[in-house]
Write a protein that holds these residues in place. Structure first.
Motif, PDB file in Angstrom:
ATOM      1  N   ARG A   1      65.331 -50.603  24.894  1.00 12.12           N
ATOM      2  CA  ARG A   1      64.517 -51.474  24.040  1.00 12.12           C
ATOM      3  C   ARG A   1      63.487 -50.653  23.272  1.00 12.12           C
ATOM      4  N   GLY A   2      62.944 -49.611  23.931  1.00 10.73           N
ATOM      5  CA  GLY A   2      61.958 -48.769  23.272  1.00 10.73           C
ATOM      6  C   GLY A   2      62.530 -48.027  22.082  1.00 10.73           C
ATOM      7  N   LYS A   3      63.754 -47.499  22.220  1.00  8.69           N
ATOM      8  CA  LYS A   3      64.365 -46.758  21.115  1.00  8.69           C
ATOM      9  C   LYS A   3      64.701 -47.672  19.938  1.00  8.69           C
ATOM     10  N   ILE A   4      65.142 -48.876  20.232  1.00  8.65           N
ATOM     11  CA  ILE A   4      65.439 -49.813  19.148  1.00  8.65           C
ATOM     12  C   ILE A   4      64.140 -50.279  18.483  1.00  8.65           C
ATOM     13  N   TYR A   5      63.092 -50.436  19.290  1.00  9.43           N
ATOM     14  CA  TYR A   5      61.766 -50.741  18.723  1.00  9.43           C
ATOM     15  C   TYR A   5      61.380 -49.658  17.717  1.00  9.43           C
ATOM     16  N   LEU A   6      61.542 -48.395  18.101  1.00 13.66           N
ATOM     17  CA  LEU A   6      61.183 -47.296  17.207  1.00 13.66           C
ATOM     18  C   LEU A   6      62.089 -47.220  15.990  1.00 13.66           C
ATOM     19  N   ARG A   7      63.324 -47.681  16.122  1.00 15.55           N
ATOM     20  CA  ARG A   7      64.222 -47.669  14.960  1.00 15.55           C
ATOM     21  C   ARG A   7      63.640 -48.502  13.823  1.00 15.55           C
ATOM     22  N   HIS A   8      62.939 -49.558  14.185  1.00 15.54           N
ATOM     23  CA  HIS A   8      62.265 -50.372  13.155  1.00 15.54           C
ATOM     24  C   HIS A   8      60.903 -49.804  12.788  1.00 15.54           C
ATOM     25  N   MET A   9      60.112 -49.426  13.774  1.00 15.97           N
ATOM     26  CA  MET A   9      58.721 -49.062  13.522  1.00 15.97           C
ATOM     27  C   MET A   9      58.545 -47.658  12.948  1.00 15.97           C
ATOM     28  N   ARG A  10      59.408 -46.705  13.327  1.00 16.21           N
ATOM     29  CA  ARG A  10      59.194 -45.333  12.887  1.00 16.21           C
ATOM     30  C   ARG A  10      59.208 -45.184  11.358  1.00 16.21           C
ATOM     31  N   PRO A  11      60.168 -45.780  10.627  1.00 14.14           N
ATOM     32  CA  PRO A  11      60.128 -45.656   9.165  1.00 14.14           C
ATOM     33  C   PRO A  11      58.851 -46.236   8.550  1.00 14.14           C
ATOM     34  N   LEU A  12      58.334 -47.298   9.150  1.00 16.60           N
ATOM     35  CA  LEU A  12      57.098 -47.897   8.632  1.00 16.60           C
ATOM     36  C   LEU A  12      55.914 -46.973   8.887  1.00 16.60           C
ATOM     37  N   ILE A  13      55.867 -46.406  10.097  1.00 18.72           N
ATOM     38  CA  ILE A  13      54.788 -45.476  10.446  1.00 18.72           C
ATOM     39  C   ILE A  13      54.815 -44.276   9.508  1.00 18.72           C
ATOM     40  N   GLU A  14      56.008 -43.714   9.262  1.00 13.60           N
ATOM     41  CA  GLU A  14      56.116 -42.543   8.394  1.00 13.60           C
ATOM     42  C   GLU A  14      55.688 -42.884   6.972  1.00 13.60           C
ATOM     43  N   ALA A  15      56.006 -44.083   6.504  1.00 15.66           N
ATOM     44  CA  ALA A  15      55.607 -44.488   5.154  1.00 15.66           C
ATOM     45  C   ALA A  15      54.096 -44.621   5.041  1.00 15.66           C
ATOM     46  N   VAL A  16      53.475 -45.245   6.043  1.00 17.81           N
ATOM     47  CA  VAL A  16      52.026 -45.433   6.028  1.00 17.81           C
ATOM     48  C   VAL A  16      51.300 -44.100   6.149  1.00 17.81           C
ATOM     49  N   LYS A  17      51.896 -43.153   6.904  1.00 22.17           N
ATOM     50  CA  LYS A  17      51.268 -41.847   7.138  1.00 22.17           C
ATOM     51  C   LYS A  17      50.968 -41.091   5.856  1.00 22.17           C
ATOM     52  N   GLN A  18      51.644 -41.443   4.775  1.00 21.68           N
ATOM     53  CA  GLN A  18      51.409 -40.740   3.515  1.00 21.68           C
ATOM     54  C   GLN A  18      49.993 -40.950   2.996  1.00 21.68           C
ATOM     55  N   LYS A  19      49.336 -42.011   3.465  1.00 22.73           N
ATOM     56  CA  LYS A  19      47.991 -42.301   2.953  1.00 22.73           C
ATOM     57  C   LYS A  19      46.963 -42.590   4.041  1.00 22.73           C
ATOM     58  N   ALA A  20      47.377 -43.024   5.213  1.00 24.44           N
ATOM     59  CA  ALA A  20      46.414 -43.428   6.248  1.00 24.44           C
ATOM     60  C   ALA A  20      47.005 -43.158   7.623  1.00 24.44           C
ATOM     61  N   ARG A  21      46.127 -43.166   8.632  1.00 18.08           N
ATOM     62  CA  ARG A  21      46.606 -43.022  10.011  1.00 18.08           C
ATOM     63  C   ARG A  21      47.179 -44.349  10.481  1.00 18.08           C
ATOM     64  N   PRO A  22      48.451 -44.375  10.851  1.00 17.39           N
ATOM     65  CA  PRO A  22      49.044 -45.622  11.306  1.00 17.39           C
ATOM     66  C   PRO A  22      48.577 -45.988  12.713  1.00 17.39           C
ATOM     67  N   MET A  23      48.359 -47.267  12.923  1.00 18.06           N
ATOM     68  CA  MET A  23      48.017 -47.814  14.225  1.00 18.06           C
ATOM     69  C   MET A  23      49.092 -48.814  14.633  1.00 18.06           C
ATOM     70  N   ILE A  24      49.410 -48.834  15.929  1.00 23.50           N
ATOM     71  CA  ILE A  24      50.288 -49.875  16.459  1.00 23.50           C
ATOM     72  C   ILE A  24      49.723 -50.353  17.790  1.00 23.50           C
ATOM     73  N   PHE A  25      50.032 -51.598  18.149  1.00 22.95           N
ATOM     74  CA  PHE A  25      49.695 -52.086  19.479  1.00 22.95           C
ATOM     75  C   PHE A  25      50.705 -51.535  20.487  1.00 22.95           C
ATOM     76  N   GLY A  26      50.255 -51.345  21.722  1.00 21.67           N
ATOM     77  CA  GLY A  26      51.030 -50.604  22.695  1.00 21.67           C
ATOM     78  C   GLY A  26      51.819 -51.420  23.690  1.00 21.67           C
ATOM     79  N   ASP A  27      51.974 -52.739  23.485  1.00 21.64           N
ATOM     80  CA  ASP A  27      52.596 -53.552  24.523  1.00 21.64           C
ATOM     81  C   ASP A  27      54.066 -53.226  24.743  1.00 21.64           C
ATOM     82  N   VAL A  28      54.795 -52.821  23.698  1.00 26.26           N
ATOM     83  CA  VAL A  28      56.202 -52.480  23.892  1.00 26.26           C
ATOM     84  C   VAL A  28      56.338 -51.131  24.580  1.00 26.26           C
ATOM     85  N   ILE A  29      55.636 -50.117  24.080  1.00 29.28           N
ATOM     86  CA  ILE A  29      55.782 -48.789  24.681  1.00 29.28           C
ATOM     87  C   ILE A  29      55.145 -48.732  26.070  1.00 29.28           C
ATOM     88  N   ARG A  30      54.258 -49.671  26.368  1.00 31.43           N
ATOM     89  CA  ARG A  30      53.689 -49.744  27.724  1.00 31.43           C
ATOM     90  C   ARG A  30      54.802 -49.888  28.756  1.00 31.43           C
TER      91      ARG A  30
END
Length: 408
Positions: A280-309
């Motif tokens: 479940r964690g890897k599939i979560y990252l399949r969605h979130m990682r591209p968004l994090i990388e896109a946001v990183k171009q201008k700001a520090r990305p933040m996410i809530f930790g309930d899934v990776i917990r």
């Protein structure tokens, strides 16, 4: 109320608070003039004639300040703009009785990040006047970060002009709030959900087939409509990126909260087989990682930790620079578990709650315990700070004043 400083040494005599302050404002504090005018009548004058003097000291740490109250004037020594703001907020608190005892105050914060999150999406959208009044109050207690939680259609996005908006916050209004907050030492950061909590988007015919579980789901015995994007569909990432880019294009904050919390249906619908075969964690990252990388171009990305917990292998898959926010609102929530896993890998923030939601007057014991618990663990495990969360679940019946004790 004065937030107790690290050091406060009194001496005999008092400074009489003037009806009109004589203030010397250095060029690097020119934005502070508006903030002072909110509280005091003033005339600008020279350093020798002023009774409120600002002196820069580059040796002071970030956000640190020193105040010396004598019989005839108050001298504020600061290292950066925020240090001057927090010193001013202390002077405002001290001046309320009309006289200030002679004293020396030395202060600096425990954490570089001291945040507050307000849910503006579920049932109650505050007016700009209310939000500015809130920012004024946050300044007085030296909170330096603010997020306005967005899901659904409370923020008008240029790339989506024909959504069913109902008197939304506009991007020019967001920028106005961001500038207002910045003058008061507060970073107003973008916050918009991009994975779970997409219920209103998925209710629209044009996005319905992006749902992980189009038929909806059950939570604690109750049926709910679809709320989570299908992580295996690239159109889900395309939609979420477009949502983020509109807000990111105008924001001046160094942070951006993608949320990514509570994807309740993840692994129970279209991604069930993929989650079973991988995790479940890897599939979560399949969605979130591209968004994090896109946001990183201008700001520090933040996410809530309930899934990776619950999927700790996903921690190593997070892009560098991601800030993880671990939330826990029960009085006995164990903030140490995820903190230990994140130490040395990613910056993290602990998020207690106001415990005001689902109530009329709040739950004081839960609030106090969760904040004390988060603060202790943040110090013990090296979190960069705290983010106090204030949600609006199920009709948002509580007035904002119920949250003031938690904010303080």
């Amino acid at each position: 109320m004065i937030i107790m400083p690290r050091q406060q040494i009194f001496s005999a005599g008092v400074f009489a608070v003037p009806a009109v302050w004589r203030v010397q404002i250095p060029n690097d504090l020119i934005d502070l003039k508006d903030v002072i005018l909110d509280r005091f009548m003033l005339v600008e004058t020279t350093k020798d004639e002023a009774n409120l003097v600002f002196v820069k000291d580059d040796c002071l740490a970030s956000e640190a300040y020193r105040i010396v109250v004598s019989l005839s004037k108050i001298t504020i020594t600061y290292g950066d703009y925020r240090g001057a703001v927090w010193a001013l907020s202390t002077v405002i608190a001290l001046s309320r009785n009309g006289v200030i005892r002679q004293q020396t105050i030395v202060d600096h914060p425990d954490f570089p990040f001291r945040g507050y999150l307000l849910d503006i999406s579920r049932d109650k959208l505050p007016s700009l006047v209310t939000l500015k009044e809130l920012i004024d109050k946050l300044m007085l207690v030296k909170i330096n970060h603010l997020q306005l939680y967005v899901e659904g259609f409370v923020l008008k996005l240029p790339s989506f002009p024909d959504l069913p908006y109902d008197d939304p916050l506009t991007l020019p209004e967001f920028l106005d709030l961001q500038e207002y907050a910045k003058k008061r030492g507060i970073d107003l950061a973008p916050n918009i959900n991009t994975f779970g909590h997409m219920t209103k988007w998925l209710a629209l015919e044009r996005y319905r087939d992006l749902a992980e579980s189009p038929e909806g789901f059950f939570l604690e015995g109750y049926p709910f409509p679809p709320s989570t994007l299908n992580p295996l569909d690239e159109r889900s990432q395309t939609l979420a990126k477009a949502i983020c880019m509109d807000l990111l294009s105008v924001s001046k904050s160094p942070f951006f909260n993608l949320n990514g919390d509570e994807p309740f249906e993840l692994g129970a619908g279209k991604s069930k087989t993929a989650c079973q075969n991988e995790s479940r964690g890897k599939i979560y990252l399949r969605h979130m990682r591209p968004l994090i990388e896109a946001v990183k171009q201008k700001a520090r990305p933040m996410i809530f930790g309930d899934v990776i917990r619950n999927e700790p292998e996903a921690i190593t898959g997070l892009p560098d620079g991601t800030v993880v926010i671990d939330w826990g609102y029960d009085r006995d929530y164990d903030f140490s578990l995820l903190s230990q896993k994140l130490q040395g890998k990613h910056d993290f923030i602990l998020a207690p709650g106001t415990s005001s939601w689902n109530s009329f007057i709040g739950r004081f014991k839960d609030m106090k315990s969760s904040i004390d618990n988060a603060r202790t663990n943040a110090l013990n495990y090296g979190a960069i700070g705290l983010l106090l969360t204030d949600w609006g679940d199920f009709s948002h019946p509580q007035p904002l004043v119920v949250s003031y004790p938690a904010i303080a």
